[in-house]
Design a protein around this motif. Structure first.
Motif, mmCIF file in Angstrom:
data_model
loop_
_atom_site.group_PDB
_atom_site.id
_atom_site.type_symbol
_atom_site.label_atom_id
_atom_site.label_comp_id
_atom_site.label_asym_id
_atom_site.label_seq_id
_atom_site.Cartn_x
_atom_site.Cartn_y
_atom_site.Cartn_z
ATOM 1 N N SER A 61 8.690 -48.496 59.643
ATOM 2 C CA SER A 61 10.103 -48.594 59.288
ATOM 3 C C SER A 61 10.292 -49.752 58.327
ATOM 4 C CB SER A 61 10.987 -48.767 60.522
ATOM 5 O OG SER A 61 10.312 -49.355 61.576
ATOM 6 N N GLY A 62 11.150 -49.524 57.334
ATOM 7 C CA GLY A 62 11.382 -50.551 56.336
ATOM 8 C C GLY A 62 10.420 -50.507 55.171
ATOM 9 N N SER A 63 9.499 -49.545 55.169
ATOM 10 C CA SER A 63 8.534 -49.505 54.072
ATOM 11 C C SER A 63 9.130 -48.851 52.830
ATOM 12 C CB SER A 63 7.284 -48.738 54.502
ATOM 13 O OG SER A 63 7.618 -47.407 54.786
ATOM 14 N N GLY A 64 10.254 -48.161 52.990
ATOM 15 C CA GLY A 64 10.886 -47.515 51.841
ATOM 16 C C GLY A 64 10.495 -46.067 51.687
ATOM 17 N N THR A 231 6.168 -39.599 57.073
ATOM 18 C CA THR A 231 5.926 -39.822 58.501
ATOM 19 C C THR A 231 5.409 -41.233 58.741
ATOM 20 O OG1 THR A 231 4.758 -39.026 60.455
ATOM 21 C CG2 THR A 231 3.554 -38.918 58.389
ATOM 22 N N HIS A 232 5.523 -41.672 59.984
ATOM 23 C CA HIS A 232 4.932 -42.959 60.356
ATOM 24 C C HIS A 232 3.643 -42.707 61.128
ATOM 25 C CE1 HIS A 232 6.720 -41.672 64.072
ATOM 26 N NE2 HIS A 232 5.909 -42.498 64.685
ATOM 27 N N ASP A 233 3.345 -41.437 61.392
ATOM 28 C CA ASP A 233 2.288 -41.089 62.335
ATOM 29 C C ASP A 233 1.013 -40.684 61.589
ATOM 30 O OD1 ASP A 233 0.621 -39.882 64.188
ATOM 31 O OD2 ASP A 233 2.289 -39.106 65.357
ATOM 32 N N LEU A 234 -0.001 -41.548 61.661
ATOM 33 C CA LEU A 234 -1.245 -41.268 60.939
ATOM 34 C C LEU A 234 -1.942 -40.028 61.492
ATOM 35 C CD1 LEU A 234 -2.331 -44.954 60.682
ATOM 36 C CD2 LEU A 234 -2.101 -43.442 58.719
ATOM 37 N N ALA A 249 6.601 -52.160 52.246
ATOM 38 C CA ALA A 249 7.587 -52.997 51.556
ATOM 39 C C ALA A 249 7.909 -52.487 50.151
ATOM 40 C CB ALA A 249 7.118 -54.444 51.519
ATOM 41 N N GLY A 250 8.121 -51.183 50.027
ATOM 42 C CA GLY A 250 8.583 -50.630 48.764
ATOM 43 C C GLY A 250 7.502 -50.324 47.754
ATOM 44 N N LYS A 251 6.245 -50.617 48.104
ATOM 45 C CA LYS A 251 5.142 -50.377 47.171
ATOM 46 C C LYS A 251 4.112 -49.455 47.806
ATOM 47 C CE LYS A 251 5.818 -53.859 44.048
ATOM 48 N NZ LYS A 251 6.010 -53.620 42.624
ATOM 49 N N ASP B 190 7.480 -49.450 65.769
ATOM 50 C CA ASP B 190 6.386 -49.048 64.888
ATOM 51 C C ASP B 190 5.043 -49.246 65.573
ATOM 52 O OD1 ASP B 190 7.527 -48.201 62.486
ATOM 53 O OD2 ASP B 190 8.105 -50.253 62.041
ATOM 54 N N VAL B 191 4.051 -48.489 65.126
ATOM 55 C CA VAL B 191 2.737 -48.592 65.775
ATOM 56 C C VAL B 191 2.193 -50.015 65.795
ATOM 57 C CG1 VAL B 191 1.631 -46.357 65.809
ATOM 58 C CG2 VAL B 191 1.782 -47.603 63.668
ATOM 59 N N SER B 192 2.377 -50.752 64.671
ATOM 60 C CA SER B 192 1.788 -52.091 64.628
ATOM 61 C C SER B 192 2.463 -52.992 65.651
ATOM 62 C CB SER B 192 1.903 -52.674 63.224
ATOM 63 O OG SER B 192 3.244 -52.951 62.913
ATOM 64 N N VAL B 193 3.753 -52.747 65.902
ATOM 65 C CA VAL B 193 4.489 -53.572 66.851
ATOM 66 C C VAL B 193 4.213 -53.087 68.278
ATOM 67 C CG1 VAL B 193 6.760 -54.435 67.427
ATOM 68 C CG2 VAL B 193 6.242 -53.863 65.080
ATOM 69 N N GLN B 194 4.082 -51.773 68.428
ATOM 70 C CA GLN B 194 3.732 -51.193 69.732
ATOM 71 C C GLN B 194 2.527 -51.878 70.321
ATOM 72 O OE1 GLN B 194 2.948 -47.021 69.776
ATOM 73 N NE2 GLN B 194 5.072 -46.457 69.446
ATOM 74 N N ALA B 195 1.496 -51.989 69.475
ATOM 75 C CA ALA B 195 0.246 -52.542 69.958
ATOM 76 C C ALA B 195 0.443 -53.968 70.462
ATOM 77 C CB ALA B 195 -0.796 -52.503 68.842
ATOM 78 N N GLU B 196 1.300 -54.732 69.773
ATOM 79 C CA GLU B 196 1.544 -56.114 70.198
ATOM 80 C C GLU B 196 2.219 -56.169 71.560
ATOM 81 O OE1 GLU B 196 2.541 -59.083 66.713
ATOM 82 O OE2 GLU B 196 3.843 -57.345 66.638
#
Lengths: 369, 445
Positions: A61-64, A231-234, A249-251, B190-196
């Motif tokens: 979230s927030g990656s754009g 998606t956020h899900d790899l 972050a937008g890139k 988010d996954v990165s925060v989940q893990a923490e």
């Protein structure tokens, strides 16, 4: 699937295909005005989607990623949102300078969207049949009975049993998975060339998610439709995408064929993200937070959270896209992959040791208080 | 009062039914069986996970266990004491020893209360009047969850979702609970925060000897942190076992289906086992026998019927549709006419009467994925008879024919949880004694 990758590997040079890509985004920026500085949600993104191909944008979230997908048909609220620079071509036609009226014909016509929350995307006071007919009649001159026939066909295609008896049902009479099927039917009503699916399965249970992913792959194959999948899900990316772009972050931090990116993740962010997945060894997450989108730091946007960061990472612009290994299509925005530097510093490093936030992270957090 | 040989929490036959009422008198017309008889024992220091799809009753189960919801039936013992008989003072003590964290960190804080006050609130409620002492505890906890004591003066909106969830964890730990119930603690992150967050929970558990109950729909999360897992479907546990065994050797078809539906982050291993069709049934009218039999990809065919699993599944689905009288012949005709092209192309009003019986029967078969001809002659005759009856409009005859031939043990008898392997239990007729099956076979032959 592999044959298709072969033809799409080299994107900048025209291939044996004589047609242009279905979607070509070049150096797209999307900013939102605020009282102080602009929020730079998307800050220079380039991407192509070919017919019949699935490209995934993955990010947190927030990656754009969502704004990037909405910028294509300018779905974001404007003002405050605007596109300061960049170009978007669909089937070779520039659409960033279209009028609202012209854009409306593109939306739902050449380009369709499916969104995350099926609950909120359907109008509760109209029947399902009415809503599909509306989509059809907005874009094509069809009679009511033709539209009804087409609606039944569409619902059957997306796997709704006894479609004709369900046309007069209201959205609340459908389950979440069924509603998402209805929305896919609406999105497909005008045979779009490009389907933009923004987290279409995130609100659904895994068993229903599996059904919807299979349905999308099937429909795409039938229609040779291009798909941009956000998606956020790899796990989902690995399941359906041909190519993937990792956003932060937008890139775009890294892009390439899904096999290359999962086989040899290059950017430290991609590697950290993969390590966060359960069962991948690394438990502990990525310490730190996204940089402020109003005044991103110089250099690489990920530098403050990166354990491979060197001085070169904190100056100038986001590093250019450098090739990773021999794969022609696999590139990453990381200084370690610049010609002349040793990329093995990143590639050969093990996974993030659990619970050891890197020093720059602490600095960053302290600085923000 | 606490006996150390007792499990920390023992739940026996817990039920929570919600009445469905109608009309001005609120007459009860049905019951949503959100939790329908679950039993578990939480040993001190262990992490127990409950997984299931939305609507399976996992959150209600957790809420009932800590008496946030009054259970309809069953017994809950906390350190050997009957929780359902607690008076107000005992309940207050119990609520100190059991703390909760929830899914949505945004809505679990008062936006106008500073973080320091929010974290200190449980202490105030439990009667700690020493302001300095409260401050110390809060400062210490905030630091332990990775924030700083200076954050006390800030307000919830100044924190990210992951930080808020850390604060929630700090708040839960202020009163030294024995049991931490975490309802989807990382689903909104988010996954990165989940893990923490998961790492933090894990750390605290080891340091403080906490017992943790985690409710999640995410099998990955559960696998990462839990010692034991229960898989829940429609208010019941279908399988319980140590995490690794359950994941590597799932015994219940539902567990297998859930596991196979998770996308793996490996592009060379594609194809999700899309085995489950349809949605979770309505909990106010759950299926008989094994509640999963309406969706089960491995439902047991009646003895004497020789069909492939897939065909048998379609036949059973078809039978269920006939039973509910939800075979919509008109719409099948409408669809069939559309697809048939010329043959019925000039029909003005497509109605079942205008269609050849043979065509209509074929369309019904294809609507329910029943092959045009079944390999088993007996099954074929039954299906054909039933289709004739449907074409004649005689649903009762169709129902009777199908029920006589195609009734499976899965819908007649409710399977109980039984041991399969060390400490692993599953409720499935596939695990019934194989001898019983053989006996039945011999009897019918």
């Amino acid at each position: 699937m592999s044959t298709r990758d072969d033809t799409t590997d080299v994107r900048d040079v025209p291939t044996e295909r004589d047609d242009q890509p279905l979607l070509k985004i070049s150096n797209l920026h999307t900013y939102f005005r605020t009282d102080s500085e602009d929020v730079r949600a998307v800050d220079g993104v380039s991407l192509t989607v070919d017919p019949g191909e699935t490209v995934a944008i993955v990010g947190e979230s927030g990656s754009g990623k969502t704004v990037a997908s909405e910028a294509i048909t300018r779905l974001f609220k404007s003002p405050p949102g605007y596109i300061p620079e960049g170009s978007i071509e669909i089937n070779g036609r520039e659409i960033t300078d279209l009028s609202d009226e012209e854009l409306r014909r593109v939306r739902g016509g050449e380009v369709s969207h499916v969104f995350q929350n099926p609950q909120g995307a359907l109008n509760p006071v109209y029947t399902i049949g009415w809503q599909i007919r509306e989509a059809l009649q907005l874009h094509a001159d069809v009679s009511k009975s033709e539209a009804r026939e087409r609606a039944v066909e569409l619902l059957t295609q997306v796997g709704i049993p006894e479609a004709s008896s369900r046309l007069d049902d209201y959205p609340h009479e459908f389950s979440g998975g069924m509603k998402q099927r209805v929305l896919i039917a609406i999105a497909l009503a005008c045979e779009p060339d490009l389907l933009i699916a923004d987290e279409p399965t995130t609100a659904l249970d895994v068993t229903i998610q599996a059904q919807i992913l299979e349905l999308l792959a099937e429909l795409q194959e039938q229609r040779d439709m291009g798909m941009l999948f956000i998606t956020h899900d790899l796990g989902v990316v690995a399941e359906i995408a041909d190519r993937v772009a990792v956003m932060y972050a937008g890139k775009i931090m890294e892009k390439g064929s899904v096999e290359d990116v999962f086989e040899t993740p290059a950017h430290p962010y991609t590697r950290a993200l993969l390590d966060c997945l359960p069962g991948r060894g690394g438990i502990g997450g990525i310490p730190g937070e996204l940089p402020d989108p109003r005044s991103p730091p110089p250099g690489c946007r990920f530098a403050d959270r990166c354990r491979h960061a060197i001085d070169a990472c904190r100056t100038g612009d986001q590093p250019g896209m450098h090739r990773v290994g021999d794969a022609p299509d696999h590139t990453t925005s990381c200084v370690h992959f610049e010609p002349g530097r040793d990329s093995s510093t990143v590639l050969d490093a093990g996974s993030e040791p659990a619970g050891s936030p890197s020093p720059p992270d602490d600095l960053e957090r302290g600085g923000r208080r | 009062m606490s006996r150390s040989d007792e499990p920390l929490l023992r739940v026996d036959g817990l039920k929570k039914h919600y009445p469905i009422t109608e009309g001005i008198l609120n007459t009860e017309v049905g019951r949503a069986r959100a939790v329908d008889g679950i039993s578990l024992e939480l040993e001190r220091g262990e992490t127990f996970g409950i997984v299931g799809e939305s609507g399976c009753g996992k959150s209600t189960a957790a809420a009932s266990m800590v008496r946030l919801e009054e259970p309809t039936d069953g017994e809950i013992r906390f350190e050997g004491e009957n929780v359902l008989e607690y008076d107000a003072a005992e309940l207050r003590r119990f609520r100190r020893e059991v703390q909760l964290i929830f899914q949505d960190p945004d809505s679990s804080f008062d936006p106008r209360m500073s973080v320091g006050d929010a974290v200190a609130e449980p202490l105030v409620v439990q009667g700690m009047s020493d302001r300095e002492r409260r401050r110390e505890i809060v400062a210490d906890l905030l630091e332990r969850v990775g924030l700083s004591a200076a954050d006390m003066k800030r307000y919830p909106h100044e924190f990210s979702g992951g930080q808020k969830q850390r604060i929630g964890l700090a708040r839960a730990l202020t009163v030294n609970p024995k049991l931490l119930v975490a309802d989807e603690p990382v689903s909104a992150l988010d996954v990165s925060v989940q893990a923490e967050i998961l790492r933090l929970i894990d750390e605290f558990q080891r340091e403080l000897g906490l017992t943790v109950l985690i409710i999640s729909h995410d099998l990955g999360v559960v696998r990462q942190v839990c010692d034991r897992v229960a898989v829940m479907y429609l208010g019941e546990f279908v399988e319980v076992g140590p995490t690794e065994e359950l994941f590597s050797n799932p015994q219940h078809p539902y567990t297998r289906a859930l596991l196979s539906a998770i996308p793996t982050p490996d592009p060379t291993d594609r194809g999700l086992g899309v085995e489950l069709t349809g949605d979770v049934p309505d909990p106010s009218d759950p299926p008989s026998g094994c509640k999963f039999h309406t969706r089960c990809p491995e439902v047991i065919p009646p003895s004497g019927i020789d069909l492939s699993q897939e065909t048998w599944r379609s036949v059973l689905t078809f039978r269920k549709q006939v039973e509910r009288e939800s075979i919509d012949v008109e719409s099948i005709v409408e669809m069939g006419v559309l697809e048939s092209g010329d043959k019925y192309g000039n029909l003005e009003e497509p109605s079942p009467d205008a269609i050849d019986d043979a065509d209509l029967k074929r369309w019904i078969r294809s609507e329910y994925d029943v092959p045009d001809r079944l390999d088993d002659p007996r099954a074929e005759a039954t299906v054909d008879d039933a289709l004739d009856a449907i074409v004649d409009g005689d649903h009762d005859r169709a129902k009777a024919h199908l029920a006589e031939e195609f009734t499976t043990v899965c819908e007649r008898e409710k399977p109980e949880l039984e041991a399969c392997g060390t400490e692993q239990e599953a409720a499935c007729h596939l695990l019934d004694d194989v001898h019983v099956e053989l006996d039945e076979l011999r009897l019918t032959e």
